[in-house]
Enzyme design. Structure first.
Site, mmCIF file in Angstrom:
data_model
loop_
_atom_site.group_PDB
_atom_site.id
_atom_site.type_symbol
_atom_site.label_atom_id
_atom_site.label_comp_id
_atom_site.label_asym_id
_atom_site.label_seq_id
_atom_site.Cartn_x
_atom_site.Cartn_y
_atom_site.Cartn_z
ATOM 1 C CG HIS A 68 2.061 -4.084 -1.474
ATOM 2 N ND1 HIS A 68 2.654 -3.394 -2.512
ATOM 3 C CD2 HIS A 68 0.826 -3.543 -1.338
ATOM 4 C CE1 HIS A 68 1.805 -2.486 -2.975
ATOM 5 N NE2 HIS A 68 0.700 -2.548 -2.273
ATOM 6 C CB SER A 73 5.393 -2.076 -1.748
ATOM 7 O OG SER A 73 5.439 -3.351 -2.369
ATOM 8 C CB THR A 74 10.025 -3.380 -2.402
ATOM 9 O OG1 THR A 74 9.092 -3.817 -3.377
ATOM 10 C CG2 THR A 74 11.240 -4.279 -2.395
ATOM 11 C CG MET A 119 7.934 -3.234 -6.744
ATOM 12 S SD MET A 119 8.813 -4.566 -7.620
ATOM 13 C CE MET A 119 7.902 -5.986 -7.026
ATOM 14 C CG ASP A 129 -1.159 0.062 -4.129
ATOM 15 O OD1 ASP A 129 -2.218 0.646 -4.431
ATOM 16 O OD2 ASP A 129 -1.041 -0.655 -3.117
#
Length: 350
Positions: free
Chosen positions: A195, A169-170, A289, A292
């Site tokens: 993401h 993600s991030t 973050m 998930d």
């Protein structure tokens, strides 16, 4: 004692957007908007004067565009930046460039019904700015020309690994690029869930494809066969699953409900790999973050797969990997710079 509030500087040439972003951010007690600037020159002075923890940065601005300003900022005074960008092909390309330069994350700039759309996206903006304020930034994790991992031609996939699954993600767009561009072209099929907004997914896959010896593509069709030397990126608004049909593995996008507010979800992908491939798979959870992917990696681990999580020092945001480690889903914890070597050594041995 009062809890610390993260200081935010808004950089945007539009008075309307400056107001809307301020209203969104000030809805959260952990954030304090300490100022706003309408161009990079004003922003430079306010950064010196106000010392913000994080800035939101528009891409299209007069006098100097956001990308050039970001380059200067990362060279002279690295700090957390969240880009505010348009959901267009051009916006996607420029935003991906910003992430490569060092921006932590991005949020979309609504193009119609601005006030309503911005309110709907308030939670995303707030959570990303708070995560960015705490992000691990300003440390190049490898040189721009990271050396490819070499494979001895006499080595082969002795253990018969059939799929490698990567979730992020991030900070993940650059983490994934750094890992994939170092891999040889004859790796087992690799499935990726990052993401990312739907409009950005195609340009993201194309960018990876240009950087890698592997062939990288966005999953745009049902039942795509998994082929050695190929990387399959989850579409930006659908889950990516791996299915076994009569002994053959396929990518299958699905439209099931978001998991942990995410679609695509790393948990969904990892869980499908655990079920379809089990011990003949490898799973790695990278920077991001939230949580998930943590429970999905645990399922892979329980199914006999080899699993790993990125370590804290090299993660932009150590959320998803941290939870995966806490749950016991990661058999190894690795710095990002070791992930490509880990994958090659796992598949081809020493």
């Amino acid at each position: 004692m009062s809890k610390y509030r993260y200081k935010v500087l808004i950089v945007d040439d539009s008075p309307l957007y400056r107001t809307l972003i301020r209203e969104c951010l000030e809805s959260d007690p952990a954030l304090e908007v300490i100022g706003a600037a309408e161009d990079p020159y004003e922003a430079r002075e306010k950064i010196k004067k106000l010392n913000p923890d994080v800035i939101t940065l528009d891409i299209e601005m007069p006098k100097m565009n956001g990308i050039q300003f970001l380059k200067n900022l990362m060279r002279l005074r690295p700090m957390p930046v969240v880009m505010v960008s348009t959901l267009t092909q051009h916006g996607a390309e420029v935003t991906l460039s910003a992430l490569e330069i060092g921006a932590v994350d991005y949020v979309p700039k609504p193009s119609a019904n601005i006030a309503t759309a911005m309110t709907q996206e308030r939670d995303e903006l707030v959570s990303k700015v708070k995560a960015a304020a705490q992000a691990n930034i300003g440390q190049p994790l490898w040189g721009k020309q990271a050396a490819p991992v070499q494979v001895n031609r006499h080595h082969y996939n002795r253990k018969g690994y059939e799929v490698i699954a990567l979730g992020a993600s991030t900070g993940g767009t650059e983490a994934l690029r750094g890992v994939l561009e170092r891999l040889p072209e004859h790796m087992p099929p690799i499935v990726v869930t990052q993401h990312i907004k739907a409009a950005f997914c195609g340009p993201f896959a194309q960018r990876l494809d240009r950087a890698c010896r592997l062939s990288v593509e966005e999953v745009t069709a049902d039942r795509m066969p998994l082929i050695q030397g190929h990387v399959y990126v989850a579409p930006g608004d659908r889950h990516l699953t791996v299915v076994n049909r009569q002994g053959h593995l396929y990518c299958q996008p699905t439209d099931e409900a978001p998991v942990e507010r995410h679609r695509p979800s790393v948990d969904v992908m990892f869980s499908s790999v655990a079920e379809a491939v089990g011990a003949k798979s490898v799973g790695v959870i990278l920077t991001g973050m939230g949580r998930d992917g943590a429970s999905g990696l645990l399922k892979m681990h329980q199914a006999g797969a080899l699993t790993a999580a990125q370590d804290q020092a090299s993660s932009v945001v150590w959320g998803m990997p941290r939870v995966a480690i806490e749950l016991g889903g990661a058999s190894q914890v690795l710095p990002l710079s070791n992930v490509a070597n880990f994958l090659v050594e796992t598949v081809y041995g020493k």
